[in-house]
Write a protein that holds these residues in place. Structure first.
Motif, mmCIF file in Angstrom:
data_model
loop_
_atom_site.group_PDB
_atom_site.id
_atom_site.type_symbol
_atom_site.label_atom_id
_atom_site.label_comp_id
_atom_site.label_asym_id
_atom_site.label_seq_id
_atom_site.Cartn_x
_atom_site.Cartn_y
_atom_site.Cartn_z
ATOM 1 N N UNK A 30 35.347 64.337 15.754
ATOM 2 C CA UNK A 30 35.044 63.606 16.976
ATOM 3 C C UNK A 30 35.242 62.117 16.731
ATOM 4 N N UNK A 31 35.430 61.379 17.814
ATOM 5 C CA UNK A 31 35.532 59.930 17.738
ATOM 6 C C UNK A 31 34.159 59.307 17.977
ATOM 7 N N UNK A 32 34.068 58.008 17.713
ATOM 8 C CA UNK A 32 32.801 57.310 17.949
ATOM 9 C C UNK A 32 32.376 57.417 19.425
ATOM 10 N N UNK A 33 33.329 57.199 20.341
ATOM 11 C CA UNK A 33 32.988 57.243 21.760
ATOM 12 C C UNK A 33 32.560 58.643 22.185
ATOM 13 N N UNK A 34 33.209 59.673 21.660
ATOM 14 C CA UNK A 34 32.806 61.049 21.977
ATOM 15 C C UNK A 34 31.390 61.333 21.466
#
Length: 376
Positions: free
Chosen positions: A169-173
């Motif tokens: 996952x990404x930071x924003x997710x």
């Protein structure tokens, strides 16, 4: 004009693996045959500043001697000039850059001894491609893929290589819906698990999580180093590695095993306490070793690697099932690092390995010169 091959060594870098790169550069510099090569060092500071030192007439003795302070005439402003003084295909004369020091001569090949971001990830490789200069190691695509664990694992999956379960996952997710990812991890991956930045090596930012509290802390730690995080299942396994050398027809070394002094082979175990051990060749059945070597070559080819790579595997203790962990397109390269040791055990000493890597770089560059880049 000298018949020696003029080699540019790039090391340091704006990376969490800066110190590892310095150790690699010190070892490589000591191994270069100065009767055969002219070696021009280039140091990149932790802030990303480029500095060039004088051509080497003798090996550097300490890491500190490699970090130029920028005060000499041959450092600082014109540090990149030798790259862009590469010879055009139509003439033997170098391109002249106005105001550049006369002492700079065109480079024949560059050896980027960089680990981690802004060096091993395709960025420096792109610079060298734009300068049309030969360089050791993987190209832009393979370097980028080899650095990004998520993209790497997707390509390995497409190739049908056996892997551990993972989620990413990404930071924003994560900030938008961490409850979902926590559920996904706990159901699909389970505890314990390993949490890693997607784009970093040498186990920087890697943590082992045994419960939700440790998982949250581990994710926070990994996000310090990258905007993408990968979480992998724990496998009770031996850690084995293979060195690969070549371009279109790569060869695999014998298999080696890492016995870590820590709970897992983290940064401290690799570079600080010095008590981890390497068993070369690994004490495993011959048929298992051959399968691992074949998988290493498949991984190397799958990402279109060239020059060198080290491919790491898990060998599950309960049943000897093989899982590929990752490919490292610029592995540690001191004489005591796993990559050169694997080749030494395979019959190729350190100095010969350097010769081979430079030959492969020049060979690949010559092949690229045959391509047409304009429409006629």
């Amino acid at each position: 004009m000298s018949d020696k091959i003029r080699v540019g060594l790039i090391y340091g870098g704006k990376s969490g693996e800066h110190e590892v790169s310095l150790q690699t550069a010190l070892a490589a510099i000591k191994a270069f045959d100065l009767e055969k090569y002219e070696v021009q060092p280039f140091y990149i500071t932790k802030q990303g500043d480029w500095r060039s030192g004088p051509q080497l007439t003798a090996p550097a003795e300490t890491v500190e001697a490699l970090a130029f302070d920028g005060s000499s005439e041959s450092s600082g402003e014109f540090a990149l000039q030798p790259f862009f003084a590469a010879r055009p295909a139509s003439t033997d004369m170098p391109i002249k850059v106005s105001g550049a020091p006369a002492s700079f001569a065109p480079l024949d090949v560059v050896f980027p001894l960089l680990h981690g971001t802004f060096g091993e990830d395709g960025t420096v490789q792109g610079l060298l491609e734009m300068a049309n200069i030969a360089y050791v190691g993987a190209g832009v695509l393979a370097s980028s893929v080899g650095m990004d664990k998520i993209t790497m694992k997707k390509i390995f999956a497409q190739e049908g290589l056996p892997q551990c379960i993972f989620r990413h996952f990404t930071r924003s997710q994560w900030e938008k819906d961490n409850a979902y990812f926590l559920m996904e991890i706990e159901i699909s991956v389970g505890y314990p698990c390993f949490v890693k930045p997607a784009n970093l090596g040498s186990s920087v930012g890697v943590s082992k999580a045994r419960n939700r509290e440790e998982l949250l802390a581990a994710v926070h730690q990994a996000f310090r180093y990258d905007r993408k995080v990968i979480v992998e299942e724990f496998v009770n396994a031996r850690e084995v590695e293979v060195a690969v050398l070549g371009n279109d027809e790569p060869q695999a070394s014998v298999v080696g095993e890492i016995v870590s002094s820590s709970e897992f082979y983290d940064y401290k175990a690799k570079y600080v306490d010095g008590t981890s051990s390497m068993i070369i060749p690994a004490e495993i059945p011959q048929e298992t070793a051959e399968e691992i070597r074949e998988l290493a070559l498949r991984a190397f080819t799958a990402i279109d690697a060239s020059g060198l790579s080290r491919v790491d595997f898990f060998l599950r203790k309960e049943d000897n099932k093989i899982f590929i962990n990752e490919i490292n397109t610029m592995p540690g390269f001191t004489p005591y690092s796993m990559y050169p040791l694997l080749w030494r055990e395979s019959g190729k000493p350190y100095g010969e390995l350097i010769d081979d890597l430079i030959r492969l770089a020049l060979q690949r560059h010559a092949e690229k010169q045959r391509l047409q880049y304009t429409l006629e």
